[in-house]
Design an enzyme around this catalytic site. Structure first.
Site, PDB file in Angstrom:
ATOM      1  N   GLU A  19      -3.371   5.467  17.300  1.00 26.83           N
ATOM      2  CA  GLU A  19      -1.814   5.183  17.550  1.00 26.83           C
ATOM      3  C   GLU A  19      -1.494   6.093  18.519  1.00 26.83           C
ATOM      4  O   GLU A  19      -1.632   7.354  18.451  1.00 26.83           O
ATOM      5  CB  GLU A  19      -1.231   5.266  16.113  1.00 26.83           C
ATOM      6  CG  GLU A  19      -1.640   4.139  15.410  1.00 26.83           C
ATOM      7  CD  GLU A  19      -0.756   4.288  13.901  1.00 26.83           C
ATOM      8  OE1 GLU A  19       0.231   3.649  14.069  1.00 26.83           O
ATOM      9  OE2 GLU A  19      -1.133   5.180  13.198  1.00 26.83           O
ATOM     10  N   LYS A  52       0.871  -1.196   0.121  1.00 24.78           N
ATOM     11  CA  LYS A  52       0.085   0.017  -0.061  1.00 24.78           C
ATOM     12  C   LYS A  52       0.822   1.442  -0.090  1.00 24.78           C
ATOM     13  O   LYS A  52       2.034   1.190   0.149  1.00 24.78           O
ATOM     14  CB  LYS A  52      -0.845  -0.164   1.268  1.00 24.78           C
ATOM     15  CG  LYS A  52      -0.114   0.056   2.708  1.00 24.78           C
ATOM     16  CD  LYS A  52      -0.889   0.686   3.670  1.00 24.78           C
ATOM     17  CE  LYS A  52      -0.931   2.136   3.622  1.00 24.78           C
ATOM     18  NZ  LYS A  52      -1.010   2.805   4.819  1.00 24.78           N
ATOM     19  N   ASP A 105      -3.242  -5.742   2.576  1.00 28.02           N
ATOM     20  CA  ASP A 105      -3.680  -4.673   3.479  1.00 28.02           C
ATOM     21  C   ASP A 105      -3.682  -5.552   4.808  1.00 28.02           C
ATOM     22  O   ASP A 105      -4.188  -6.451   5.037  1.00 28.02           O
ATOM     23  CB  ASP A 105      -5.343  -4.392   3.524  1.00 28.02           C
ATOM     24  CG  ASP A 105      -5.705  -3.544   4.473  1.00 28.02           C
ATOM     25  OD1 ASP A 105      -5.166  -3.738   5.742  1.00 28.02           O
ATOM     26  OD2 ASP A 105      -6.484  -2.552   4.072  1.00 28.02           O
ATOM     27  N   HIS A 106      -2.279  -5.109   5.546  1.00 28.91           N
ATOM     28  CA  HIS A 106      -1.882  -5.941   6.719  1.00 28.91           C
ATOM     29  C   HIS A 106      -3.151  -6.170   7.871  1.00 28.91           C
ATOM     30  O   HIS A 106      -2.989  -7.046   8.540  1.00 28.91           O
ATOM     31  CB  HIS A 106      -0.419  -5.654   7.166  1.00 28.91           C
ATOM     32  CG  HIS A 106      -0.903  -4.509   7.976  1.00 28.91           C
ATOM     33  ND1 HIS A 106      -0.711  -3.270   7.623  1.00 28.91           N
ATOM     34  CD2 HIS A 106      -0.549  -4.423   9.581  1.00 28.91           C
ATOM     35  CE1 HIS A 106      -0.744  -2.450   8.799  1.00 28.91           C
ATOM     36  NE2 HIS A 106      -0.494  -2.983   9.746  1.00 28.91           N
ATOM     37  N   HIS A 149      -7.261   0.160   5.631  1.00 28.28           N
ATOM     38  CA  HIS A 149      -7.604  -0.762   7.191  1.00 28.28           C
ATOM     39  C   HIS A 149      -8.885  -0.434   7.756  1.00 28.28           C
ATOM     40  O   HIS A 149      -9.689  -1.461   7.799  1.00 28.28           O
ATOM     41  CB  HIS A 149      -6.530  -0.121   8.242  1.00 28.28           C
ATOM     42  CG  HIS A 149      -4.933  -0.306   7.506  1.00 28.28           C
ATOM     43  ND1 HIS A 149      -4.602  -1.248   6.713  1.00 28.28           N
ATOM     44  CD2 HIS A 149      -4.208   0.688   8.029  1.00 28.28           C
ATOM     45  CE1 HIS A 149      -3.246  -0.942   6.408  1.00 28.28           C
ATOM     46  NE2 HIS A 149      -2.903   0.182   7.209  1.00 28.28           N
TER      47      HIS A 149
HETATM   48  P1  NDP Z   1      12.050   2.288   2.125  1.00 26.76           P
HETATM   49  O1  NDP Z   1      12.042   3.548   1.485  1.00 26.76           O
HETATM   50  O2  NDP Z   1      12.590   2.044   3.184  1.00 26.76           O
HETATM   51  O3  NDP Z   1      12.626   1.036   0.933  1.00 26.76           O
HETATM   52  C1  NDP Z   1      12.507   1.335  -0.252  1.00 26.76           C
HETATM   53  C2  NDP Z   1      13.345  -0.006  -1.122  1.00 26.76           C
HETATM   54  O4  NDP Z   1      13.079   0.218  -2.386  1.00 26.76           O
HETATM   55  C3  NDP Z   1      14.623   0.004  -0.730  1.00 26.76           C
HETATM   56  O5  NDP Z   1      15.194  -1.201  -0.637  1.00 26.76           O
HETATM   57  C4  NDP Z   1      15.401   0.781  -2.171  1.00 26.76           C
HETATM   58  O6  NDP Z   1      16.710   0.201  -2.113  1.00 26.76           O
HETATM   59  C5  NDP Z   1      14.479   0.332  -3.061  1.00 26.76           C
HETATM   60  N1  NDP Z   1      14.498   1.084  -4.025  1.00 26.76           N
HETATM   61  C6  NDP Z   1      13.917   2.352  -4.244  1.00 26.76           C
HETATM   62  N2  NDP Z   1      14.085   2.702  -5.582  1.00 26.76           N
HETATM   63  C7  NDP Z   1      14.573   1.893  -6.306  1.00 26.76           C
HETATM   64  C8  NDP Z   1      15.133   1.696  -7.755  1.00 26.76           C
HETATM   65  N3  NDP Z   1      14.732   2.932  -8.308  1.00 26.76           N
HETATM   66  N4  NDP Z   1      15.464   0.581  -8.065  1.00 26.76           N
HETATM   67  C9  NDP Z   1      15.698  -0.545  -7.252  1.00 26.76           C
HETATM   68  N5  NDP Z   1      15.443  -0.636  -5.829  1.00 26.76           N
HETATM   69  C10 NDP Z   1      14.882   0.826  -5.387  1.00 26.76           C
HETATM   70  O7  NDP Z   1      10.369   1.833   2.081  1.00 26.76           O
HETATM   71  P2  NDP Z   1       9.480   0.930   2.840  1.00 26.76           P
HETATM   72  O8  NDP Z   1      10.289  -0.202   3.385  1.00 26.76           O
HETATM   73  O9  NDP Z   1       9.172   1.722   4.170  1.00 26.76           O
HETATM   74  O10 NDP Z   1       8.180   0.988   2.123  1.00 26.76           O
HETATM   75  C11 NDP Z   1       8.014  -0.019   1.170  1.00 26.76           C
HETATM   76  C12 NDP Z   1       6.542  -0.119   0.574  1.00 26.76           C
HETATM   77  O11 NDP Z   1       5.879  -0.737   1.764  1.00 26.76           O
HETATM   78  C13 NDP Z   1       5.939   0.931   0.348  1.00 26.76           C
HETATM   79  O12 NDP Z   1       5.014   0.965  -0.668  1.00 26.76           O
HETATM   80  C14 NDP Z   1       5.292   1.523   1.552  1.00 26.76           C
HETATM   81  O13 NDP Z   1       4.230   2.363   1.387  1.00 26.76           O
HETATM   82  C15 NDP Z   1       4.706   0.124   2.134  1.00 26.76           C
HETATM   83  N6  NDP Z   1       4.756   0.102   3.649  1.00 26.76           N
HETATM   84  C16 NDP Z   1       5.681   0.462   4.316  1.00 26.76           C
HETATM   85  C17 NDP Z   1       5.365   0.396   5.862  1.00 26.76           C
HETATM   86  C18 NDP Z   1       6.591   0.463   6.863  1.00 26.76           C
HETATM   87  O14 NDP Z   1       6.052   0.314   8.019  1.00 26.76           O
HETATM   88  N7  NDP Z   1       7.664   0.815   6.226  1.00 26.76           N
HETATM   89  C19 NDP Z   1       3.865   0.108   6.454  1.00 26.76           C
HETATM   90  C20 NDP Z   1       2.873  -0.295   5.288  1.00 26.76           C
HETATM   91  C21 NDP Z   1       3.290   0.063   3.837  1.00 26.76           C
HETATM   92  P3  NDP Z   1      18.189   1.042  -1.953  1.00 26.76           P
HETATM   93  O15 NDP Z   1      18.276   0.916  -0.453  1.00 26.76           O
HETATM   94  O16 NDP Z   1      19.213   0.109  -2.659  1.00 26.76           O
HETATM   95  O17 NDP Z   1      17.914   2.500  -2.311  1.00 26.76           O
HETATM   96  C1  BG6 Z   2       0.234   1.507   8.252  1.00 24.49           C
HETATM   97  C2  BG6 Z   2       0.406   2.951   8.177  1.00 24.49           C
HETATM   98  O1  BG6 Z   2      -0.149   1.159   7.014  1.00 24.49           O
HETATM   99  O2  BG6 Z   2      -0.346   0.922   9.399  1.00 24.49           O
HETATM  100  C3  BG6 Z   2       1.006   3.374   9.230  1.00 24.49           C
HETATM  101  O3  BG6 Z   2       1.011   3.287   6.902  1.00 24.49           O
HETATM  102  C4  BG6 Z   2       0.506   2.764  10.634  1.00 24.49           C
HETATM  103  O4  BG6 Z   2       0.993   4.734   9.380  1.00 24.49           O
HETATM  104  C5  BG6 Z   2       0.258   1.380  10.576  1.00 24.49           C
HETATM  105  O5  BG6 Z   2       1.182   3.250  11.695  1.00 24.49           O
HETATM  106  C6  BG6 Z   2      -0.552   0.797  11.694  1.00 24.49           C
HETATM  107  O6  BG6 Z   2      -0.287  -0.624  11.644  1.00 24.49           O
HETATM  108  P1  BG6 Z   2      -0.507  -1.331  13.019  1.00 24.49           P
HETATM  109  O7  BG6 Z   2      -0.326  -2.747  12.582  1.00 24.49           O
HETATM  110  O8  BG6 Z   2       0.449  -0.781  13.915  1.00 24.49           O
HETATM  111  O9  BG6 Z   2      -1.845  -0.922  13.818  1.00 24.49           O
END
Ligand code: NDP
Ligand code: BG6
Length: 534
Positions: free
Chosen positions: A258, A190, A219-220, A282
């Site tokens: 939260e 998402k 959608d976790h 969610h």
């Molecule tokens: P990050 O920014 O931490 O990680 C992004 C990743 O994508 C990195 O591994 C980066 O690699 C890689 N990347 C970015 N651009 C490129 C590219 N052009 N080519 C190759 N690799 C690339 O994001 P998150 O892990 O936080 O989030 C990932 C997804 O999960 C998003 O869609 C976010 O909305 C969703 N999400 C995240 C949550 C969270 O708690 N983090 C919760 C709910 C959803 P490098 O390190 O090499 O740049």
């Molecule tokens: C994510 C949102 O999808 O859900 C965050 O991007 C939020 O902003 C999170 O904190 C909440 O998840 P949980 O499982 O901690 O209730």
């Protein structure tokens, strides 16, 4: 009582009573999972720890490979060490078991590449083929898009161009003799779009490469045990369904609170806000499971067909009702857990004049026979006093009161479904106080997962990764569901944009550590009701 094994080197396989009645225990086919965005936050905190926990519970196939893909150039060994540290910090059962880890880590690989670079995908294809040949994996693949949402479309296009994710044969096509063709499934994180138009465009785009049966929009919240238990609670028990309607229910409150702020995700949150971040996905998913009609079977389309009807029956909020139905606000400096905390506008990567909401409260109606006239109150916010997700069903008062003084009312029954933390269900009702008078006091009957089953519920990502490997998309959102929820939410965004353009609708603030702005309370008191203190 079930006990957690205390000898980590000998992980016992325990029956999981929380899964009973939901799905058969099956072991997935040998497969490889490619994680795009493997160096990111989600992969570290959720995905690898979930895969490790599944291995520990012996729910993954013996032949299984994980291939991390990101831009940084690191070796397999360095990537494995990073993932070991991540699992040690975030896995459900810590510390990790060194013997189990060694076996698990042998099948973790890293492939460096760029999402927009066709050569990277050809290199990935070659690497996957080598790994699959060495490990005897038969070519089944899951691609996890833990990438920035702006890359979803390009990664899927690149997968298609490299012929990494061929479409399955059309439904009903004659099966060729021999083993079925290997599967290729894609899990998409998402947010799926930022409004109705972008979600539609993304659906159109990915359907050029993939069949809907290959797509798993995550959608976790749907992977949380207590959310799944809504289905069991409603449809495996005979006594609740008869009262699950407007004859008996006065109103429903859904809270997703939260205590944390935006942490390090200010850049993302500035573009999202609470309505996109929590409500569109969610909370509306929880609402649709709560309110849907009984599906004809527990299978992906039957369940999602019913959820879709709820989302389509959400009544649009007319501009004239906005003031009494929609509240948004932003947290200002305050306190959290006894410590002073800054306001949203002072968070990293947030504009000092940001107009992004970190709190939203809504009153909505579902236009169906079952729910006609029943208000649903939803609220979600960051920097509220505690972390709690709960559905509270407030029942109507008894039609005729035999007890108490004339004009006095007895507290109506409330069924509180606690999604997290302290997962459980409580039913509040009135009971006679011991003594000579007919005095009534509120009491509660409680069920708690922890004490009833003695096991900690698995992480949502564990369940969802496993379901995808098993080919079960029941707990993933379908294209039409996502579009229906965006259709409803986008109207609110459009109205907010109009308000902003006309200079009206200034964004109120609430002190961090409070339950939101006074307007959120007024939304309830205007109807003679109050938010339940969860
Ligand atoms: P990050 O920014 O931490 O990680 C992004 C990743 O994508 C990195 O591994 C980066 O690699 C890689 N990347 C970015 N651009 C490129 C590219 N052009 N080519 C190759 N690799 C690339 O994001 P998150 O892990 O936080 O989030 C990932 C997804 O999960 C998003 O869609 C976010 O909305 C969703 N999400 C995240 C949550 C969270 O708690 N983090 C919760 C709910 C959803 P490098 O390190 O090499 O740049
Ligand atoms: C994510 C949102 O999808 O859900 C965050 O991007 C939020 O902003 C999170 O904190 C909440 O998840 P949980 O499982 O901690 O209730």
């Amino acid at each position: 009582m079930f006990e957690t094994p205390d000898a980590p080197s000998a992980p016992a396989v325990l029956p999981n009573p929380l899964r009973e009645g939901l799905a058969e225990e099956r072991v997935p086919e040998p497969a490889a999972m490619v994680i795009f965005g493997a160096s990111g936050d989600l992969a570290h905190r959720k995905l690898l720890p979930a895969l490790y926990s599944l291995t520990r519970d012996r729910l993954l196939p013996a032949r299984f490979a994980i291939v991390g893909f990101a831009r940084r150039a690191v070796s397999d060994e360095v990537f494995r060490e990073e993932m070991r540290a991540a699992c040690n910090e975030h896995a459900r059962r810590r510390p990790i078991d060194p013997d189990l880890w060694s076996a698990f880590a042998r099948n973790i690989f890293y492939q460096q590449g760029e999402y927009e670079d066709p050569a990277s995908f050809l290199a990935l294809k070659q690497r996957l083929a080598d790994i699959e040949r060495t490990l005897g994996l038969h070519g089944n693949r899951v691609f996890y898009l833990a990438t920035p949402p702006s890359s979803f479309a390009s990664v899927i296009r690149s997968l298609g161009e490299a012929e990494l994710a061929p479409k399955p044969p059309p439904l009903g096509a004659p099966q060729p003799p021999g083993a079925p063709p290997p599967f290729a499934r894609v899990i998409i994180e998402k947010p799926f779009g930022t409004d109705l138009e972008t979600a539609r465009a993304l659906n159109r785009h990915i359907h050029e490469t993939l069949d809907e049966r290959q797509i798993y929009r995550i959608d976790h919240y749907l992977g949380k045990e207590t959310v799944q238990n809504l289905l069991v609670f409603r449809f495996a028990n005979g006594i609740f369904e008869p009262v699950w309607n407007n004859r008996f229910v006065d109103h429903v409150q859904i809270t997703g609170a939260e205590s944390i702020g935006v942490e390090t995700r200010g850049g993302y949150f500035e573009q999202a806000g609470s309505l996109r971040d929590m409500v569109q996905n969610h909370l509306l998913q929880v609402l649709s499971l709560f309110a849907m009609e009984p599906p004809i079977a527990f299978d992906p389309d039957a369940v999602r067909d019913e959820k879709l009807k709820v989302l389509k029956a959400l009544r649009y909020i007319p501009a004239s009702d906005f003031e009494t139905h929609v509240v948004r606000a932003q947290y200002a400096a305050g306190s959290s857990g006894g410590e002073a905390v800054r306001g949203y506008r002072q968070e990293p990567h947030v504009s000092p004049s940001s107009a992004t909401e970190t709190f939203v409260a809504l009153k909505l109606f579902i236009d169906s026979w079952r729910w006609a006239g029943v208000p649903f109150y939803l609220r979600s916010g960051k920097r509220l006093p505690k972390r709690v997700t709960e559905i509270a069903v407030h029942f109507k008062e008894a039609p005729h009161l035999l007890f108490g003084r004339r004009g006095e009312s007895i507290r109506p029954n409330v069924l509180a479904i606690r999604i997290q933390p302290d997962e459980g269900i409580a039913l509040n009702f009135g009971s006679k106080l011991p003594g000579p008078a007919m005095e009534i006091a509120p009491v509660s009957m409680e069920f708690r997962y922890g004490s009833s089953f003695g096991v900690e519920p698995p992480e949502a990502y564990e369940r969802l990764l496993l379901d995808c490997l098993l080919g079960d998309s029941t707990l993933f959102t379908r294209a039409d569901e996502v579009e229906a929820s965006w259709a409803w939410v986008s109207r609110i965004h459009r109205r907010w944009a109009e308000e902003t353009a006309s200079g009206a609708g200034a964004l109120p603030t609430y002190p961090a550590g409070s339950w939101g702005p006074p307007a959120a309370d007024r939304l309830m008191t205007a109807d003679g009701r109050a938010w339940r203190l969860p």
